[in-house]
Enzyme design. Structure first.
Site, PDB file in Angstrom:
ATOM      1  N   PRO A  10      36.118  33.947  38.523  1.00 51.07           N
ATOM      2  CA  PRO A  10      37.445  34.387  38.960  1.00 51.07           C
ATOM      3  C   PRO A  10      37.477  35.800  39.556  1.00 51.07           C
ATOM      4  O   PRO A  10      36.801  36.703  39.066  1.00 51.07           O
ATOM      5  CB  PRO A  10      38.283  34.328  37.692  1.00 51.07           C
ATOM      6  CG  PRO A  10      37.319  34.341  36.564  1.00 51.07           C
ATOM      7  CD  PRO A  10      36.084  33.653  37.078  1.00 51.07           C
ATOM      8  N   ASN A  11      38.259  35.898  40.602  1.00 51.99           N
ATOM      9  CA  ASN A  11      38.553  37.151  41.313  1.00 51.99           C
ATOM     10  C   ASN A  11      37.406  37.643  42.199  1.00 51.99           C
ATOM     11  O   ASN A  11      37.571  38.600  42.941  1.00 51.99           O
ATOM     12  CB  ASN A  11      38.989  38.271  40.339  1.00 51.99           C
ATOM     13  CG  ASN A  11      40.197  37.858  39.529  1.00 51.99           C
ATOM     14  OD1 ASN A  11      41.215  37.466  40.087  1.00 51.99           O
ATOM     15  ND2 ASN A  11      40.097  37.909  38.210  1.00 51.99           N
ATOM     16  N   ARG A  18      38.783  44.132  46.300  1.00 53.59           N
ATOM     17  CA  ARG A  18      39.127  44.315  44.886  1.00 53.59           C
ATOM     18  C   ARG A  18      38.418  45.552  44.305  1.00 53.59           C
ATOM     19  O   ARG A  18      37.184  45.631  44.332  1.00 53.59           O
ATOM     20  CB  ARG A  18      38.669  43.071  44.121  1.00 53.59           C
ATOM     21  CG  ARG A  18      38.754  43.184  42.639  1.00 53.59           C
ATOM     22  CD  ARG A  18      37.973  42.062  41.960  1.00 53.59           C
ATOM     23  NE  ARG A  18      38.163  42.123  40.531  1.00 53.59           N
ATOM     24  CZ  ARG A  18      37.363  41.555  39.645  1.00 53.59           C
ATOM     25  NH1 ARG A  18      36.318  40.862  40.047  1.00 53.59           N
ATOM     26  NH2 ARG A  18      37.596  41.663  38.362  1.00 53.59           N
ATOM     27  N   TYR A  23      33.376  47.535  42.528  1.00 53.70           N
ATOM     28  CA  TYR A  23      32.667  46.357  43.056  1.00 53.70           C
ATOM     29  C   TYR A  23      32.177  46.519  44.503  1.00 53.70           C
ATOM     30  O   TYR A  23      31.585  45.591  45.051  1.00 53.70           O
ATOM     31  CB  TYR A  23      33.583  45.126  42.944  1.00 53.70           C
ATOM     32  CG  TYR A  23      33.980  44.812  41.519  1.00 53.70           C
ATOM     33  CD1 TYR A  23      33.029  44.406  40.590  1.00 53.70           C
ATOM     34  CD2 TYR A  23      35.308  44.947  41.088  1.00 53.70           C
ATOM     35  CE1 TYR A  23      33.379  44.136  39.262  1.00 53.70           C
ATOM     36  CE2 TYR A  23      35.673  44.669  39.768  1.00 53.70           C
ATOM     37  CZ  TYR A  23      34.707  44.270  38.873  1.00 53.70           C
ATOM     38  OH  TYR A  23      35.043  44.007  37.565  1.00 53.70           O
ATOM     39  N   ASN A  72      27.670  34.477  37.917  1.00 47.96           N
ATOM     40  CA  ASN A  72      28.543  35.586  37.549  1.00 47.96           C
ATOM     41  C   ASN A  72      29.873  34.948  37.165  1.00 47.96           C
ATOM     42  O   ASN A  72      30.696  34.624  38.025  1.00 47.96           O
ATOM     43  CB  ASN A  72      28.723  36.565  38.718  1.00 47.96           C
ATOM     44  CG  ASN A  72      29.538  37.792  38.305  1.00 47.96           C
ATOM     45  OD1 ASN A  72      30.141  37.816  37.221  1.00 47.96           O
ATOM     46  ND2 ASN A  72      29.561  38.809  39.151  1.00 47.96           N
ATOM     47  N   ALA A  75      35.355  37.363  34.482  1.00 43.68           N
ATOM     48  CA  ALA A  75      36.092  37.556  33.228  1.00 43.68           C
ATOM     49  C   ALA A  75      35.829  36.437  32.213  1.00 43.68           C
ATOM     50  O   ALA A  75      35.901  36.666  31.000  1.00 43.68           O
ATOM     51  CB  ALA A  75      37.583  37.673  33.521  1.00 43.68           C
ATOM     52  N   GLU A  96      22.283  35.211  34.215  1.00 49.11           N
ATOM     53  CA  GLU A  96      23.622  35.816  34.217  1.00 49.11           C
ATOM     54  C   GLU A  96      23.555  37.117  35.012  1.00 49.11           C
ATOM     55  O   GLU A  96      22.655  37.929  34.783  1.00 49.11           O
ATOM     56  CB  GLU A  96      24.024  36.110  32.761  1.00 49.11           C
ATOM     57  CG  GLU A  96      25.339  36.864  32.617  1.00 49.11           C
ATOM     58  CD  GLU A  96      25.674  37.193  31.163  1.00 49.11           C
ATOM     59  OE1 GLU A  96      24.912  36.802  30.239  1.00 49.11           O
ATOM     60  OE2 GLU A  96      26.712  37.866  30.957  1.00 49.11           O
ATOM     61  N   HIS A  98      25.958  40.474  36.693  1.00 51.02           N
ATOM     62  CA  HIS A  98      27.213  41.208  36.878  1.00 51.02           C
ATOM     63  C   HIS A  98      26.967  42.331  37.873  1.00 51.02           C
ATOM     64  O   HIS A  98      25.882  42.940  37.884  1.00 51.02           O
ATOM     65  CB  HIS A  98      27.726  41.788  35.556  1.00 51.02           C
ATOM     66  CG  HIS A  98      28.014  40.720  34.557  1.00 51.02           C
ATOM     67  ND1 HIS A  98      29.118  39.907  34.641  1.00 51.02           N
ATOM     68  CD2 HIS A  98      27.302  40.286  33.504  1.00 51.02           C
ATOM     69  CE1 HIS A  98      29.075  39.029  33.655  1.00 51.02           C
ATOM     70  NE2 HIS A  98      27.989  39.229  32.947  1.00 51.02           N
ATOM     71  N   ARG A 105      31.710  49.887  30.380  1.00 49.97           N
ATOM     72  CA  ARG A 105      33.141  49.689  30.597  1.00 49.97           C
ATOM     73  C   ARG A 105      33.845  49.378  29.269  1.00 49.97           C
ATOM     74  O   ARG A 105      33.327  49.708  28.199  1.00 49.97           O
ATOM     75  CB  ARG A 105      33.333  48.593  31.660  1.00 49.97           C
ATOM     76  CG  ARG A 105      32.658  48.976  33.000  1.00 49.97           C
ATOM     77  CD  ARG A 105      32.807  47.906  34.056  1.00 49.97           C
ATOM     78  NE  ARG A 105      34.210  47.719  34.430  1.00 49.97           N
ATOM     79  CZ  ARG A 105      34.655  46.683  35.156  1.00 49.97           C
ATOM     80  NH1 ARG A 105      33.785  45.781  35.604  1.00 49.97           N
ATOM     81  NH2 ARG A 105      35.932  46.571  35.451  1.00 49.97           N
TER      82      ARG A 105
HETATM   83  C1  DQA Z   1      32.012  41.290  36.463  1.00 47.91           C
HETATM   84  C2  DQA Z   1      32.339  42.058  35.188  1.00 47.91           C
HETATM   85  C3  DQA Z   1      33.444  41.374  34.424  1.00 47.91           C
HETATM   86  O1  DQA Z   1      33.742  42.095  33.231  1.00 47.91           O
HETATM   87  C4  DQA Z   1      34.702  41.303  35.261  1.00 47.91           C
HETATM   88  O2  DQA Z   1      35.706  40.582  34.588  1.00 47.91           O
HETATM   89  C5  DQA Z   1      34.472  40.743  36.619  1.00 47.91           C
HETATM   90  C6  DQA Z   1      33.238  41.068  37.334  1.00 47.91           C
HETATM   91  C7  DQA Z   1      30.961  42.017  37.330  1.00 47.91           C
HETATM   92  O3  DQA Z   1      30.362  41.355  38.165  1.00 47.91           O
HETATM   93  O4  DQA Z   1      30.764  43.225  37.188  1.00 47.91           O
HETATM   94  O5  DQA Z   1      35.348  40.088  37.193  1.00 47.91           O
HETATM   95  O6  DQA Z   1      31.457  40.027  36.105  1.00 47.91           O
END
Ligand code: DQA
Length: 139
Positions: A10-11, A18, A23, A72, A75, A96, A98, A105
């Site tokens: 998501p997102n 964003r 990011y 990835n 959230a 995994e 990120h 964070r």
């Molecule tokens: C994320 C880190 C997550 O905590 C966050 O909710 C994201 C992006 C990252 O790629 O840094 O949406 O996965």
């Protein structure tokens, strides 16, 4: 040719606009073209969804005949027992990733339902985290 699938949660469709301070300002589509050029010897595919069940469906779809999955879960990393169980249920190894260093964070980002079932974890290198994950599948 090795088959590797990148799955974004998501997102992450908003990458580039964003929170660029966290990011970066490149869209994932643009970065994906760079990855395809960088790893022309790999059959790379990519999907993104904001919906937890669609991410699980996609893990099931690619999880038995691909050589690697780069996930990835954004959230959902911190909340989804279902995605963790899906990784356990499939055969293809999952790395995994990120973009940000989630451990620098908020506390709620320190928990992951993915890590216990993943082959490995790469985080905090910006979009380069994905490239490092692909490399690790090739070595
Ligand atoms: C994320 C880190 C997550 O905590 C966050 O909710 C994201 C992006 C990252 O790629 O840094 O949406 O996965």
């Amino acid at each position: 040719m090795k088959k590797i699938c990148i799955i974004n949660g998501p997102n992450l469709n908003l990458l580039g606009t964003r929170e660029p301070g966290i990011y970066g300002n490149q869209s994932f589509d643009a970065y994906f073209s760079t990855l395809q050029q960088q790893f022309s010897e790999v059959e790379l595919s990519y999907c993104q969804s904001n919906i937890e069940g669609e991410l699980i469906d996609h893990l099931h779809k690619v999880g038995f005949d691909y050589d690697g999955i780069i996930l990835n879960a954004a959230a959902y990393t911190h909340t989804s027992v279902g995605i963790g169980d899906a990784i356990k249920a499939i055969e293809t190894p999952v790395i995994e990733v990120h973009i940000s260093n989630t451990f620098s964070r908020e506390d709620f980002r320190h928990q992951s339902f993915i890590t216990p079932h993943a082959k490995g974890l790469i985080l905090g290198f910006g979009l380069k985290s994905y490239s490092l994950a692909i490399q690790s599948f090739l070595e």
